[in-house]
Design an enzyme around this catalytic site. Structure first.
Site, PDB file in Angstrom:
ATOM      1  N   ASP A  66      33.350  49.624  47.237  1.00 45.95           N
ATOM      2  CA  ASP A  66      33.724  48.279  47.097  1.00 45.95           C
ATOM      3  C   ASP A  66      33.220  47.628  48.513  1.00 45.95           C
ATOM      4  OD1 ASP A  66      35.875  46.190  46.223  1.00 45.95           O
ATOM      5  OD2 ASP A  66      36.576  46.732  48.278  1.00 45.95           O
ATOM      6  N   GLY A  98      38.569  42.249  48.893  1.00 47.19           N
ATOM      7  CA  GLY A  98      38.757  41.344  49.921  1.00 47.19           C
ATOM      8  C   GLY A  98      39.231  39.981  49.532  1.00 47.19           C
ATOM      9  N   HIS A 125      36.311  41.917  42.086  1.00 47.29           N
ATOM     10  CA  HIS A 125      37.528  41.101  41.897  1.00 47.29           C
ATOM     11  C   HIS A 125      37.160  39.784  41.788  1.00 47.29           C
ATOM     12  CE1 HIS A 125      40.584  44.315  44.417  1.00 47.29           C
ATOM     13  NE2 HIS A 125      39.830  44.814  43.280  1.00 47.29           N
ATOM     14  N   GLU A 128      41.835  35.790  41.379  1.00 47.18           N
ATOM     15  CA  GLU A 128      43.242  36.127  41.962  1.00 47.18           C
ATOM     16  C   GLU A 128      43.705  35.010  42.688  1.00 47.18           C
ATOM     17  OE1 GLU A 128      46.076  39.252  44.513  1.00 47.18           O
ATOM     18  OE2 GLU A 128      43.569  39.304  44.763  1.00 47.18           O
ATOM     19  N   ASP A 206      46.982  48.393  42.634  1.00 42.31           N
ATOM     20  CA  ASP A 206      46.384  47.996  43.707  1.00 42.31           C
ATOM     21  C   ASP A 206      46.676  48.999  44.868  1.00 42.31           C
ATOM     22  OD1 ASP A 206      44.993  46.303  45.398  1.00 42.31           O
ATOM     23  OD2 ASP A 206      46.106  44.635  45.057  1.00 42.31           O
TER      24      ASP A 206
END
Length: 266
Positions: A66, A98, A125, A128, A206
């Site tokens: 990641d 992040g 990601h 969000e 998570d």
């Protein structure tokens, strides 16, 4: 190095205690290497833990390396270098985590292009703490095959339609979304609307210690939000297998185990 091994091994022990058979874990090698752990030692530590966990707990682990987005292009370059030079056996995907605000996804396209060319799957990601345009960027620029969080997707009907048609998974983490204040409360979480729209959603924890939860706790939250009891748990577990990067025979074996367990529990 030994700390990394112990932490990874204990994560596997805890997941196995929760009846997890297979997990694709997000790991940020840049954070460790930057603090002085040699790259080969870091990869050796996680691989040693992975093999020990398989032998001792019967759980299979795979890695998503990641990029910590807040660290920018240098972190992307280093994460890709580690992935391509070390190529640990468990490495399966390439991600981006992040903060989202102020960290545009398109800047990471060259690194995802190279990772995908090397056979790694794309799992950034997006959406969000930012809007659906970040999810579109992840899909168009980074070739996302799964989206981490994606909670803003429901505000864009065209995106909802696309995610549903392509069955691109949203990795939903309800407790985390509330505790980071991305969503104001569990009662306002979009998971039920995602479910009703026929989207492919999975339930994820998570960072369990950070958010004071476990994967089993998150399944309990999901059932409270969605209703349906055991049938909902089974459907979500099957989704997790479908959205994984396991090969077809391994998926079939896991789904058969889920179904057998569900039948025996009735």
């Amino acid at each position: 190095q030994e700390d990394v091994r112990i932490l990874t091994y204990e994560i596997a022990r805890e997941l196995a205690r929760q009846q997890v058979r297979y997990a694709e874990l997000t790991i940020t090698p840049y954070s460790h290497v930057k603090r002085g752990i040699p790259t080969p030692a870091f990869c050796e530590a996680i691989e040693d833990a992975r093999k020990a966990a398989a032998a001792e707990f019967g759980i299979e682990l795979r890695w998503c390396f990641d990029i910590p987005g807040e660290a920018g292009i240098p972190a992307a370059e280093e994460t890709l270098r580690i992935a391509l030079e070390q190529q640990p056996d468990g490495l399966i995907s390439f991600g981006l985590g992040g903060p989202e605000i102020g960290v545009p996804r398109p800047q990471f396209k060259p690194y995802f292009d190279r990772a995908r060319a090397a056979g790694l799957r794309s799992v950034p990601h997006a959406g969000e703490t930012t809007g659906p345009e970040t999810i579109w960027d992840a899909l168009r620029e980074l070739g996302a095959e799964r989206i981490g969080h994606g909670t803003s997707a429901m505000s864009d009907p065209r995106l909802v339609e696309y995610l549903g048609q392509e069955q691109i998974c949203l990795e939903v983490c309800p407790t985390s979304n509330v505790r980071t204040q991305a969503i104001r409360s569990l009662e306002e979480h979009p998971l039920p609307r995602m479910w009703d729209a026929g989207l492919l959603v999975t339930i994820n924890s998570d960072d369990p210690p950070m958010f004071g939860t476990t994967l089993n706790d998150e399944y309990a939250v999901a059932v409270r939000l969605l209703g349906g009891g055991r049938d909902t748990v089974v459907a979500l577990a099957r989704n997790a297998v479908r959205a994984s990067f396991l090969d077809a025979p391994a998926k079939e074996r896991l789904i058969a185990e889920i179904d057998d367990y569900a039948r025996s529990a009735t």
